[in-house]
Design an enzyme around this catalytic site. Structure first.
Site, PDB file in Angstrom:
ATOM      1  N   TYR A   1     -20.175  12.775 -12.134  1.00  0.00           N
ATOM      2  CA  TYR A   1     -19.362  13.905 -11.645  1.00  0.00           C
ATOM      3  C   TYR A   1     -18.475  13.441 -10.483  1.00  0.00           C
ATOM      4  O   TYR A   1     -17.275  13.727 -10.445  1.00  0.00           O
ATOM      5  CB  TYR A   1     -20.298  15.026 -11.197  1.00  0.00           C
ATOM      6  CG  TYR A   1     -19.604  16.274 -10.704  1.00  0.00           C
ATOM      7  CD1 TYR A   1     -19.099  17.215 -11.598  1.00  0.00           C
ATOM      8  CD2 TYR A   1     -19.472  16.529  -9.333  1.00  0.00           C
ATOM      9  CE1 TYR A   1     -18.475  18.366 -11.143  1.00  0.00           C
ATOM     10  CE2 TYR A   1     -18.843  17.675  -8.875  1.00  0.00           C
ATOM     11  CZ  TYR A   1     -18.350  18.601  -9.784  1.00  0.00           C
ATOM     12  OH  TYR A   1     -17.729  19.740  -9.325  1.00  0.00           O
TER      13      TYR A   1
ATOM     14  N   ILE B   1     -19.898  26.306  -4.070  1.00  0.00           N
ATOM     15  CA  ILE B   1     -19.421  27.668  -4.336  1.00  0.00           C
ATOM     16  C   ILE B   1     -20.450  28.358  -5.232  1.00  0.00           C
ATOM     17  O   ILE B   1     -21.004  27.734  -6.148  1.00  0.00           O
ATOM     18  CB  ILE B   1     -18.047  27.630  -5.061  1.00  0.00           C
ATOM     19  CG1 ILE B   1     -17.026  26.772  -4.290  1.00  0.00           C
ATOM     20  CG2 ILE B   1     -17.516  29.051  -5.300  1.00  0.00           C
ATOM     21  CD1 ILE B   1     -16.604  27.289  -2.944  1.00  0.00           C
TER      22      ILE B   1
ATOM     23  N   VAL C   1     -10.643  21.477 -23.719  1.00  0.00           N
ATOM     24  CA  VAL C   1      -9.612  20.668 -23.053  1.00  0.00           C
ATOM     25  C   VAL C   1      -9.994  19.183 -22.944  1.00  0.00           C
ATOM     26  O   VAL C   1      -9.200  18.377 -22.470  1.00  0.00           O
ATOM     27  CB  VAL C   1      -9.235  21.225 -21.658  1.00  0.00           C
ATOM     28  CG1 VAL C   1      -8.525  22.559 -21.780  1.00  0.00           C
ATOM     29  CG2 VAL C   1     -10.429  21.306 -20.724  1.00  0.00           C
TER      30      VAL C   1
ATOM     31  N   SER D   1     -13.527  18.292  -6.030  1.00  0.00           N
ATOM     32  CA  SER D   1     -14.802  18.643  -5.385  1.00  0.00           C
ATOM     33  C   SER D   1     -14.994  17.770  -4.143  1.00  0.00           C
ATOM     34  O   SER D   1     -14.486  16.637  -4.089  1.00  0.00           O
ATOM     35  CB  SER D   1     -15.960  18.376  -6.356  1.00  0.00           C
ATOM     36  OG  SER D   1     -17.191  18.357  -5.659  1.00  0.00           O
TER      37      SER D   1
ATOM     38  N   SER E   1     -12.921  31.342 -18.054  1.00  0.00           N
ATOM     39  CA  SER E   1     -13.835  32.367 -18.571  1.00  0.00           C
ATOM     40  C   SER E   1     -14.952  32.737 -17.600  1.00  0.00           C
ATOM     41  O   SER E   1     -15.568  33.794 -17.728  1.00  0.00           O
ATOM     42  CB  SER E   1     -14.449  31.895 -19.893  1.00  0.00           C
ATOM     43  OG  SER E   1     -15.032  30.616 -19.734  1.00  0.00           O
TER      44      SER E   1
ATOM     45  N   ASN F   1      -8.804  23.521 -13.916  1.00  0.00           N
ATOM     46  CA  ASN F   1     -10.058  23.987 -13.307  1.00  0.00           C
ATOM     47  C   ASN F   1     -11.288  23.666 -14.152  1.00  0.00           C
ATOM     48  O   ASN F   1     -12.387  23.523 -13.613  1.00  0.00           O
ATOM     49  CB  ASN F   1      -9.960  25.505 -13.087  1.00  0.00           C
ATOM     50  CG  ASN F   1     -11.297  26.130 -12.788  1.00  0.00           C
ATOM     51  OD1 ASN F   1     -11.814  26.040 -11.674  1.00  0.00           O
ATOM     52  ND2 ASN F   1     -11.903  26.747 -13.792  1.00  0.00           N
TER      53      ASN F   1
HETATM   54  P1  NAP Z   1     -18.694  27.313 -14.114  1.00  0.00           P
HETATM   55  O1  NAP Z   1     -19.018  28.637 -13.586  1.00  0.00           O
HETATM   56  O2  NAP Z   1     -19.745  26.508 -14.794  1.00  0.00           O
HETATM   57  O3  NAP Z   1     -17.425  27.451 -15.086  1.00  0.00           O
HETATM   58  C1  NAP Z   1     -16.902  26.326 -15.721  1.00  0.00           C
HETATM   59  C2  NAP Z   1     -15.688  26.725 -16.526  1.00  0.00           C
HETATM   60  O4  NAP Z   1     -15.163  25.530 -17.141  1.00  0.00           O
HETATM   61  C3  NAP Z   1     -16.024  27.704 -17.640  1.00  0.00           C
HETATM   62  O5  NAP Z   1     -15.025  28.682 -17.701  1.00  0.00           O
HETATM   63  C4  NAP Z   1     -16.017  26.836 -18.891  1.00  0.00           C
HETATM   64  O6  NAP Z   1     -15.558  27.514 -20.038  1.00  0.00           O
HETATM   65  C5  NAP Z   1     -14.976  25.794 -18.511  1.00  0.00           C
HETATM   66  N1  NAP Z   1     -15.102  24.588 -19.335  1.00  0.00           N
HETATM   67  C6  NAP Z   1     -16.101  23.660 -19.316  1.00  0.00           C
HETATM   68  N2  NAP Z   1     -15.869  22.718 -20.258  1.00  0.00           N
HETATM   69  C7  NAP Z   1     -14.698  23.063 -20.865  1.00  0.00           C
HETATM   70  C8  NAP Z   1     -13.940  22.504 -21.914  1.00  0.00           C
HETATM   71  N3  NAP Z   1     -14.317  21.369 -22.544  1.00  0.00           N
HETATM   72  N4  NAP Z   1     -12.789  23.119 -22.293  1.00  0.00           N
HETATM   73  C9  NAP Z   1     -12.389  24.263 -21.685  1.00  0.00           C
HETATM   74  N5  NAP Z   1     -13.076  24.846 -20.681  1.00  0.00           N
HETATM   75  C10 NAP Z   1     -14.219  24.255 -20.288  1.00  0.00           C
HETATM   76  O7  NAP Z   1     -18.167  26.356 -12.960  1.00  0.00           O
HETATM   77  P2  NAP Z   1     -17.302  26.667 -11.628  1.00  0.00           P
HETATM   78  O8  NAP Z   1     -18.222  26.533 -10.491  1.00  0.00           O
HETATM   79  O9  NAP Z   1     -16.481  27.878 -11.785  1.00  0.00           O
HETATM   80  O10 NAP Z   1     -16.384  25.365 -11.644  1.00  0.00           O
HETATM   81  C11 NAP Z   1     -14.983  25.402 -11.844  1.00  0.00           C
HETATM   82  C12 NAP Z   1     -14.390  24.092 -11.326  1.00  0.00           C
HETATM   83  O11 NAP Z   1     -14.662  23.981  -9.933  1.00  0.00           O
HETATM   84  C13 NAP Z   1     -15.004  22.845 -11.981  1.00  0.00           C
HETATM   85  O12 NAP Z   1     -13.992  21.883 -12.172  1.00  0.00           O
HETATM   86  C14 NAP Z   1     -15.986  22.370 -10.927  1.00  0.00           C
HETATM   87  O13 NAP Z   1     -16.238  20.990 -11.025  1.00  0.00           O
HETATM   88  C15 NAP Z   1     -15.271  22.726  -9.657  1.00  0.00           C
HETATM   89  N6  NAP Z   1     -16.131  22.841  -8.485  1.00  0.00           N
HETATM   90  C16 NAP Z   1     -17.157  23.736  -8.443  1.00  0.00           C
HETATM   91  C17 NAP Z   1     -17.961  23.798  -7.315  1.00  0.00           C
HETATM   92  C18 NAP Z   1     -19.119  24.746  -7.207  1.00  0.00           C
HETATM   93  O14 NAP Z   1     -19.926  24.578  -6.278  1.00  0.00           O
HETATM   94  N7  NAP Z   1     -19.262  25.728  -8.074  1.00  0.00           N
HETATM   95  C19 NAP Z   1     -17.704  22.955  -6.228  1.00  0.00           C
HETATM   96  C20 NAP Z   1     -16.657  22.061  -6.307  1.00  0.00           C
HETATM   97  C21 NAP Z   1     -15.873  22.015  -7.437  1.00  0.00           C
HETATM   98  P3  NAP Z   1     -16.507  27.928 -21.283  1.00  0.00           P
HETATM   99  O15 NAP Z   1     -17.761  28.504 -20.698  1.00  0.00           O
HETATM  100  O16 NAP Z   1     -15.653  28.929 -22.004  1.00  0.00           O
HETATM  101  O17 NAP Z   1     -16.746  26.685 -22.095  1.00  0.00           O
END
Ligand code: NAP
Length: 241
Positions: A151, A184, A60, A138, A10, A86
């Site tokens: 984390y 990111i 999830v 990550s 989302s 993800n």
């Molecule tokens: P984000 O913008 O906060 O988005 C997180 C997503 O995860 C949202 O779509 C949220 O959906 C979903 N989510 C969280 N809890 C959930 C649950 N219980 N069931 C279903 N969906 C759930 O974060 P992002 O930066 O895009 O991160 C995506 C992935 O990349 C994560 O695994 C994160 O750890 C990893 N990552 C991010 C970074 C970074 O710097 N941004 C770096 C390394 C790794 P809802 O809002 O609909 O609940």
């Protein structure tokens, strides 16, 4: 056309991956939990461009909701070729401030979810002798982050699962890889103050913060690839070498 199930589509990285794969013609099921409005908006905007995407609400971190999500996908498309794990949360806190509830929430959302989705999807992939699983990990799962122990543990767990499962599933022609992004630009990092973001940028050889599209490109490559499994691939601008 291949069918992709992506969790947490989302917002942020998941949104970018889901939208771009749908534009490429994949059958995409985008999972969301809290951001219903955002998920519906993605579906609406794609529809206006003549592109189809299915959306499905599920937390999830809960096995029964994952079962429903996988059933929804199989009912719609019969098979799942690609699973992208993800969905994730992050929380900055000192190690001694982490409560049992914080710890469980982090591991349930970031790690147990991957266990649940993978177990629920595997019978279909094993039956087809075909599958590609991409776990979004990550850099902190590789090198550890101060004030993000829970984390880091959840992502290190994903890396371990990725390697072990790749060995178990190779003969079933199922590839299991992880992408370990550097920092990111998404809502997840909204709590990082400007100065810290600037420091990270300056410590990054490519002198920039990553964008969700950088992760999409990596996912797309992994879907097309046929000889990569058990790898932790880290698009991070050189921040971790
Ligand atoms: P984000 O913008 O906060 O988005 C997180 C997503 O995860 C949202 O779509 C949220 O959906 C979903 N989510 C969280 N809890 C959930 C649950 N219980 N069931 C279903 N969906 C759930 O974060 P992002 O930066 O895009 O991160 C995506 C992935 O990349 C994560 O695994 C994160 O750890 C990893 N990552 C991010 C970074 C970074 O710097 N941004 C770096 C390394 C790794 P809802 O809002 O609909 O609940």
């Amino acid at each position: 056309m291949k069918t992709v199930l992506i969790t947490g589509g989302s917002r942020g990285i998941g949104k970018c991956i889901a939208e771009n794969l749908a534009k490429e013609g994949f059958n995409v099921v985008l999972n969301y939990n809290k951001s219903e409005k955002e998920a519906k908006q993605i579906k609406k905007e794609l529809k206006e461009q003549g592109i189809k995407i299915e959306i499905c609400k599920a937390d999830v971190s809960k096995r029964d909701e994952v079962k429903k999500l996988v059933k929804f996908t199989l009912d719609k498309f019969k098979n799942i070729d690609v699973l992208i794990n993800n969905a994730g949360i992050a929380k900055l806190q000192m190690f001694n401030d982490i409560t049992d509830v914080d710890w469980q929430e982090m591991l349930n959302t970031n790690l147990n979810s991957v266990f649940y989705t993978t177990q629920e999807v595997l019978p279909n992939m094993i039956h087809n002798k075909n599958g590609c699983i991409v776990n979004i990990s990550s850099i902190w799962g590789m090198v550890g982050a101060s004030c993000e122990v829970a984390y880091s543990v959840s992502k290190a767990g994903i890396n371990g699962m990725t390697k072990a499962l790749a060995k178990e599933l190779g003969l079933s022609n199922i590839r299991v890889n992880a992408i370990a992004p550097g920092v990111i630009d998404t809502q997840m990092n909204n709590s990082l103050d400007k100065v810290i973001k600037e420091e990270i940028k300056n410590d990054t050889p490519l002198n920039k913060i990553g964008k969700p599209i950088d992760i999409y490109r990596c996912v797309k490559w992994l879907i097309e690839d046929e000889f990569t499994t058990g790898q932790i691939i880290s698009p991070n601008g050189g921040y971790v070498i």
